[in-house]
Design a protein around this motif. Structure first.
Motif, PDB file in Angstrom:
ATOM      1  N   LYS A  34       0.849  -1.046   0.124  1.00  0.00           N
ATOM      2  CA  LYS A  34       0.017  -0.005  -0.062  1.00  0.00           C
ATOM      3  C   LYS A  34       0.875   1.236  -0.168  1.00  0.00           C
ATOM      4  CE  LYS A  34      -3.890  -2.464   2.452  1.00  0.00           C
ATOM      5  NZ  LYS A  34      -3.345  -3.608   1.956  1.00  0.00           N
ATOM      6  N   GLU A  35       2.208   1.231   0.596  1.00  0.00           N
ATOM      7  CA  GLU A  35       2.724   2.352   0.670  1.00  0.00           C
ATOM      8  C   GLU A  35       3.603   2.685  -0.664  1.00  0.00           C
ATOM      9  OE1 GLU A  35       5.486   3.169   4.191  1.00  0.00           O
ATOM     10  OE2 GLU A  35       4.373   1.660   5.104  1.00  0.00           O
TER      11      GLU A  35
ATOM     12  N   SER B  47       0.917   4.302  -2.686  1.00  0.00           N
ATOM     13  CA  SER B  47       0.741   5.809  -2.309  1.00  0.00           C
ATOM     14  C   SER B  47       1.959   6.662  -2.913  1.00  0.00           C
ATOM     15  CB  SER B  47       0.666   5.809  -0.722  1.00  0.00           C
ATOM     16  OG  SER B  47       0.659   7.203  -0.387  1.00  0.00           O
TER      17      SER B  47
ATOM     18  N   SER C 237      -4.265   6.307  -5.095  1.00  0.00           N
ATOM     19  CA  SER C 237      -4.857   6.600  -3.816  1.00  0.00           C
ATOM     20  C   SER C 237      -5.557   5.358  -3.357  1.00  0.00           C
ATOM     21  CB  SER C 237      -5.907   7.866  -3.857  1.00  0.00           C
ATOM     22  OG  SER C 237      -6.843   7.269  -5.052  1.00  0.00           O
ATOM     23  N   TYR C 238      -5.685   4.198  -3.852  1.00  0.00           N
ATOM     24  CA  TYR C 238      -6.369   3.052  -3.644  1.00  0.00           C
ATOM     25  C   TYR C 238      -5.745   2.400  -2.500  1.00  0.00           C
ATOM     26  CZ  TYR C 238      -9.051   3.391  -8.015  1.00  0.00           C
ATOM     27  OH  TYR C 238      -9.833   3.745  -9.077  1.00  0.00           O
ATOM     28  N   PRO C 239      -6.535   2.080  -1.313  1.00  0.00           N
ATOM     29  CA  PRO C 239      -5.895   1.357  -0.209  1.00  0.00           C
ATOM     30  C   PRO C 239      -5.666  -0.045  -0.168  1.00  0.00           C
ATOM     31  CG  PRO C 239      -8.077   1.735   0.341  1.00  0.00           C
ATOM     32  CD  PRO C 239      -7.924   2.449  -0.992  1.00  0.00           C
ATOM     33  N   GLY C 240      -6.224  -0.578  -1.355  1.00  0.00           N
ATOM     34  CA  GLY C 240      -5.917  -2.189  -1.411  1.00  0.00           C
ATOM     35  C   GLY C 240      -6.381  -2.594  -2.709  1.00  0.00           C
TER      36      GLY C 240
ATOM     37  N   GLU D  94     -10.705  -2.268  -3.161  1.00  0.00           N
ATOM     38  CA  GLU D  94     -11.249  -0.866  -3.662  1.00  0.00           C
ATOM     39  C   GLU D  94     -10.941  -0.790  -5.304  1.00  0.00           C
ATOM     40  OE1 GLU D  94     -10.723  -0.839   0.613  1.00  0.00           O
ATOM     41  OE2 GLU D  94      -9.385  -1.476  -1.138  1.00  0.00           O
TER      42      GLU D  94
ATOM     43  N   HIS E  23     -10.897  -1.556   4.579  1.00  0.00           N
ATOM     44  CA  HIS E  23      -9.526  -0.823   4.761  1.00  0.00           C
ATOM     45  C   HIS E  23      -9.975   0.961   4.994  1.00  0.00           C
ATOM     46  CE1 HIS E  23      -7.768  -3.917   2.075  1.00  0.00           C
ATOM     47  NE2 HIS E  23      -7.480  -4.058   3.073  1.00  0.00           N
ATOM     48  N   CYS E  24     -10.015   0.955   6.584  1.00  0.00           N
ATOM     49  CA  CYS E  24     -10.426   2.156   7.146  1.00  0.00           C
ATOM     50  C   CYS E  24     -10.012   2.261   8.483  1.00  0.00           C
ATOM     51  CB  CYS E  24     -11.854   2.555   6.815  1.00  0.00           C
ATOM     52  SG  CYS E  24     -13.048   1.649   7.846  1.00  0.00           S
TER      53      CYS E  24
END
Length: 333
Positions: free
Chosen positions: A124-125, A128, A133-136, A139, A167-168
């Motif tokens: 995820k990093e 980023s 912008s997707y967290p995984g 999404e 993922h929140c």
């Protein structure tokens, strides 16, 4: 390419992690599986060298160019990196390359060129850093496929769970556990468990608060939101029950009282599943217009490049993907 049997798409994952290595290991261990890798051919060539596999890598422009030749890993190229990224490090170039492979696999799945997608781990990093912008995966898959409702199913041979929120932050998970979110998760859980072969699956719904709220003493979400959703699901013919205390519901499921558990937030569901071991864990995205599974572990930068990674979870994900594709073809899923 033979049109009668569509291949699985296997995305390479983050090039700096163990994804490419376990993909090679899995395909070597199951030479008869009809699958194509989506990603960077040079990354896969490096992975072949790392694990010492006796096979070649062939770059494809499109799925239709596949020959499925024994001893050859065919890679549908989503772009070749001009320079291979370092192994075991978070890098924007790796995040971008992983993302491109996923995008191409989704496009081919939507066009019916592949039977389903199995995704190797991403970071995820790294995404980023690449400005993504997707967290995984979940999404991304929902957005690019246009799916209105999705849920994450994770499990192994002993317990299975579906998440209401994914993922929140925990505070956002509490806010996001609405009646509608509960209904979506319960319905998708019923559909997913049915596709996996459970007849009238027994769906246990976990509570949000300690002791499932203890009759309102520790919170009213169970009374005002979760219980009404369970009742509504029962009215639809779903064999749902609860809300059950989160600290005991997975033990009850493991003992055989339930087939699958709806968990309210990420860690509530994933801790018990991952505690049982990552080797046979699998992640399934429910609600998509195509099958998608993945191993239940991350990029493992600490062992990337050593050839010591274990492909067991990826092999399990491939097996589940084939099972779900078969169920879909029979109209079960």
């Amino acid at each position: 390419m033979t049109e009668q049997v569509k291949p699985l798409a296997i995305t390479m994952g983050d090039p700096s992690g163990i994804g490419p290595e376990i993909v090679v290991m899995a395909l070597v261990e199951q030479p008869g599986v009809r699958a194509l890798v989506f990603g960077c051919p040079s990354v896969m060539e490096r992975a072949v060298g790392i694990v010492g596999a006796d096979c070649d890598v062939r770059s494809l422009r499109c799925v239709q160019d596949a020959r499925f030749t024994p001893g050859v890993i065919e890679v549908v190229s989503s772009g070749n990196l001009t320079e291979l990224p370092a192994i075991g490090q978070i890098q924007a170039t790796s995040g971008d390359a992983a993302f491109s492979a996923i995008q191409l696999a989704i496009a081919c799945a939507l066009e019916g060129q592949v039977s389903g997608i199995v995704t190797a781990p991403i970071h995820k990093e790294a995404l980023s850093q690449a400005g993504i912008s997707y967290p995984g995966h979940t999404e991304m898959l929902a957005d690019f496929s246009g799916a209105e409702r999705v849920a994450m199913l994770l499990g192994n041979d002993e317990i299975r769970t579906v998440l209401v929120t994914i993922h929140c932050s925990l505070s956002d998970a509490i806010k996001g556990g609405s009646f509608e979110a509960q209904m979506t998760a319960i319905r998708l859980t019923h559909e997913g468990a049915t596709a996996l072969g459970y007849d009238n699956p027994r769906v246990a719904v976990a509570g949000l608060n300690p002791h499932a709220g203890e009759g309102g003493l520790f919170g009213r979400e169970e009374i005002e939101i979760i219980a009404p959703a369970i009742k509504a699901a029962q009215a639809e013919g779903i064999n749902a029950s609860g809300p059950w205390p989160g600290d005991t519901v997975f033990m009850m499921a493991r003992q055989g009282q339930f087939d699958i558990v709806v968990a309210q937030y990420h860690d509530q569901g994933l801790i018990p599943v991952k505690y049982m071991g990552l080797e046979k864990g699998v992640n399934i995205t429910l609600g998509l217009p195509f099958v998608r599974t993945s191993p239940d572990h991350g990029t493992a930068f600490d062992i990337a490049g050593t050839g010591k990674a274990d492909a067991a979870s990826l092999l399990t994900a491939m097996s589940y993907a084939s099972k779900l594709v078969s169920a879909q073809s029979k109209g079960i899923a």
